[in-house]
Design a protein around this motif. Structure first.
Motif, short mmCIF file in Angstrom:
data_model
loop_
_atom_site.label_atom_id
_atom_site.label_comp_id
_atom_site.label_asym_id
_atom_site.label_seq_id
_atom_site.Cartn_x
_atom_site.Cartn_y
_atom_site.Cartn_z
N PHE A 1 -46.22 -27.61 -48.05
CA PHE A 1 -45.88 -29.03 -47.99
C PHE A 1 -44.41 -29.21 -48.29
CE2 PHE A 1 -50.39 -29.15 -48.33
CZ PHE A 1 -50.79 -30.35 -47.77
N THR A 2 -43.82 -30.18 -47.65
CA THR A 2 -42.42 -30.51 -47.89
C THR A 2 -42.33 -31.93 -48.43
OG1 THR A 2 -42.03 -31.41 -45.67
CG2 THR A 2 -41.72 -29.03 -45.97
N LEU B 1 -47.20 -35.14 -57.02
CA LEU B 1 -48.53 -34.77 -57.51
C LEU B 1 -49.62 -35.00 -56.46
CD1 LEU B 1 -48.31 -36.23 -61.12
CD2 LEU B 1 -48.11 -33.84 -60.44
N LYS B 2 -49.26 -35.60 -55.32
CA LYS B 2 -50.27 -35.92 -54.30
C LYS B 2 -50.98 -34.67 -53.78
CE LYS B 2 -48.09 -40.15 -52.54
NZ LYS B 2 -47.34 -40.75 -51.40
N VAL B 3 -50.28 -33.53 -53.77
CA VAL B 3 -50.92 -32.32 -53.22
C VAL B 3 -52.13 -31.92 -54.04
CG1 VAL B 3 -48.87 -31.38 -52.12
CG2 VAL B 3 -49.33 -30.84 -54.51
N PHE B 4 -52.18 -32.35 -55.30
CA PHE B 4 -53.32 -31.99 -56.15
C PHE B 4 -54.54 -32.86 -55.87
CE2 PHE B 4 -49.65 -30.37 -58.51
CZ PHE B 4 -50.05 -29.05 -58.65
N LEU B 5 -54.40 -33.77 -54.89
CA LEU B 5 -55.53 -34.57 -54.46
C LEU B 5 -56.22 -33.95 -53.24
CD1 LEU B 5 -53.98 -38.15 -54.77
CD2 LEU B 5 -55.43 -36.96 -56.41
N ARG B 6 -55.74 -32.80 -52.78
CA ARG B 6 -56.37 -32.15 -51.64
C ARG B 6 -57.83 -31.82 -51.97
NH1 ARG B 6 -53.30 -27.08 -49.40
NH2 ARG B 6 -54.74 -27.46 -47.68
N PRO B 7 -58.75 -32.05 -51.03
CA PRO B 7 -60.16 -31.75 -51.28
C PRO B 7 -60.38 -30.26 -51.59
CG PRO B 7 -59.91 -33.12 -49.33
CD PRO B 7 -58.53 -32.66 -49.71
N ASP B 8 -61.34 -29.99 -52.45
CA ASP B 8 -61.64 -28.61 -52.82
C ASP B 8 -62.02 -27.78 -51.60
OD1 ASP B 8 -61.14 -29.12 -55.47
OD2 ASP B 8 -63.25 -29.42 -56.00
N ALA C 1 -54.40 -12.95 -56.32
CA ALA C 1 -54.39 -14.02 -57.33
C ALA C 1 -53.11 -14.83 -57.24
CB ALA C 1 -54.56 -13.42 -58.72
N ARG C 2 -51.99 -14.13 -57.07
CA ARG C 2 -50.69 -14.83 -56.99
C ARG C 2 -50.61 -15.70 -55.75
NH1 ARG C 2 -48.67 -9.78 -58.66
NH2 ARG C 2 -47.82 -9.34 -56.59
N LEU C 3 -51.08 -15.17 -54.62
CA LEU C 3 -51.02 -15.94 -53.38
C LEU C 3 -51.95 -17.14 -53.42
CD1 LEU C 3 -50.83 -13.11 -50.68
CD2 LEU C 3 -48.99 -14.59 -51.48
N ALA C 4 -53.11 -16.98 -54.04
CA ALA C 4 -54.03 -18.11 -54.17
C ALA C 4 -53.41 -19.19 -55.04
CB ALA C 4 -55.36 -17.64 -54.75
N GLN C 5 -52.73 -18.78 -56.10
CA GLN C 5 -52.08 -19.75 -56.99
C GLN C 5 -50.97 -20.50 -56.27
OE1 GLN C 5 -52.65 -20.28 -60.75
NE2 GLN C 5 -51.85 -22.10 -59.73
N ALA C 6 -50.35 -19.85 -55.28
CA ALA C 6 -49.22 -20.45 -54.55
C ALA C 6 -49.67 -21.47 -53.51
CB ALA C 6 -48.39 -19.36 -53.87
N VAL C 7 -50.96 -21.55 -53.22
CA VAL C 7 -51.45 -22.54 -52.25
C VAL C 7 -51.24 -23.93 -52.82
CG1 VAL C 7 -53.50 -23.46 -51.12
CG2 VAL C 7 -53.12 -20.99 -51.18
N GLU C 8 -50.62 -24.81 -52.04
CA GLU C 8 -50.30 -26.15 -52.50
C GLU C 8 -51.57 -26.91 -52.89
OE1 GLU C 8 -47.37 -27.05 -53.05
OE2 GLU C 8 -45.97 -26.35 -51.53
N GLY C 9 -51.60 -27.40 -54.11
CA GLY C 9 -52.75 -28.16 -54.59
C GLY C 9 -53.67 -27.38 -55.50
N VAL C 10 -53.47 -26.08 -55.60
CA VAL C 10 -54.29 -25.26 -56.50
C VAL C 10 -53.82 -25.47 -57.93
CG1 VAL C 10 -54.83 -22.89 -57.21
CG2 VAL C 10 -54.97 -23.54 -54.80
#
Length: 216
Positions: free
Chosen positions: A6-7, A140-147, A195-204
């Motif tokens: 996301f940008t 903070l909107k990216v943290f609203l992405r659906p699970d 684990a690192r790449l999963a953490q880097a996904v926007e919204g995780v």
């Protein structure tokens, strides 16, 4: 591997409240109150950002309203005392404005806000023309992405990429933004990277990695 990045352009507010350099003190206060913002960009011409007027810039007038400064204090606080005697945006604004480009990453915008101690950034193109405004809440909107979306991206961009042969044995679950990876993979050396790449996904929000290497 395709990871969705996301940008600023993806989360910024495109409806911008801005004022011209000649806007008066009361006009600026009224705009902030009406639109419930704590700062407004100051623009000229076709929308080129030349500065920002914040609540802090305006409060200097109230601070010195009934307080006469001595000469030494005036010298130490030249900027604040100058703003206290100003009535127009061009004289009240902080310039140059701290801005960010539409294609900047969200972490870059967050770091810029933290370093410059601002809550909002005007978003400008290569010519300095305003395109929008990004605030802390926008980031903070990216943290609203659906699970479900997060799980799909982690599986497609991380698990299937790193473990093309054993990825089908990996379970990806996401709850409230927390990713849990369980299962057995063929190459255990890639587990920390997963684990690192999963953490880097926007919204995780966080990652619980319970992957194990194949026995034997």
């Amino acid at each position: 591997m395709t990871v969705q990045r996301f940008t600023v352009a993806d989360v910024m507010t495109r409806k911008v409240v801005a004022v011209r350099g000649g806007a008066g003190f009361k006009e600026i206060v009224a705009a902030m109150e009406r639109w419930k913002v704590t700062a407004v960009p100051v623009v000229e011409g076709e929308g080129r950002v030349v500065g920002v007027v914040s609540e802090a810039d305006l409060l200097a007038k109230e601070e010195f309203h009934d307080h006469r400064l001595g000469m030494v204090e005036q010298l130490l606080r030249l900027d604040a005392t100058a703003k206290a005697g100003s009535r127009r945006a061009r004289d009240l604004m902080t310039s140059p404005a701290v801005t960010v480009a539409p294609d900047a990453s969200l972490p870059r915008a967050a770091r810029l806000m933290a370093a410059r101690r601002v809550k909002r950034l005007p978003v400008v193109d290569a010519d300095g023309i305003i395109q929008g405004v990004v605030s802390r809440s926008d980031l903070l909107k990216v943290f609203l992405r659906p699970d479900d979306d997060l799980a799909e991206e982690v599986r497609g961009s991380v698990v299937e990429h790193l473990f093309p042969l054993s990825g089908h044995r990996v379970d990806v679950r996401v709850e409230a933004g927390v990713v849990t990876l369980t299962g057995e993979v063929g190459d255990s050396s890639l587990i920390p990277l997963a684990a690192r790449l999963a953490q880097a996904v926007e919204g995780v929000v966080d990652v619980r990695c319970r992957l194990t290497g194949a026995a034997g």
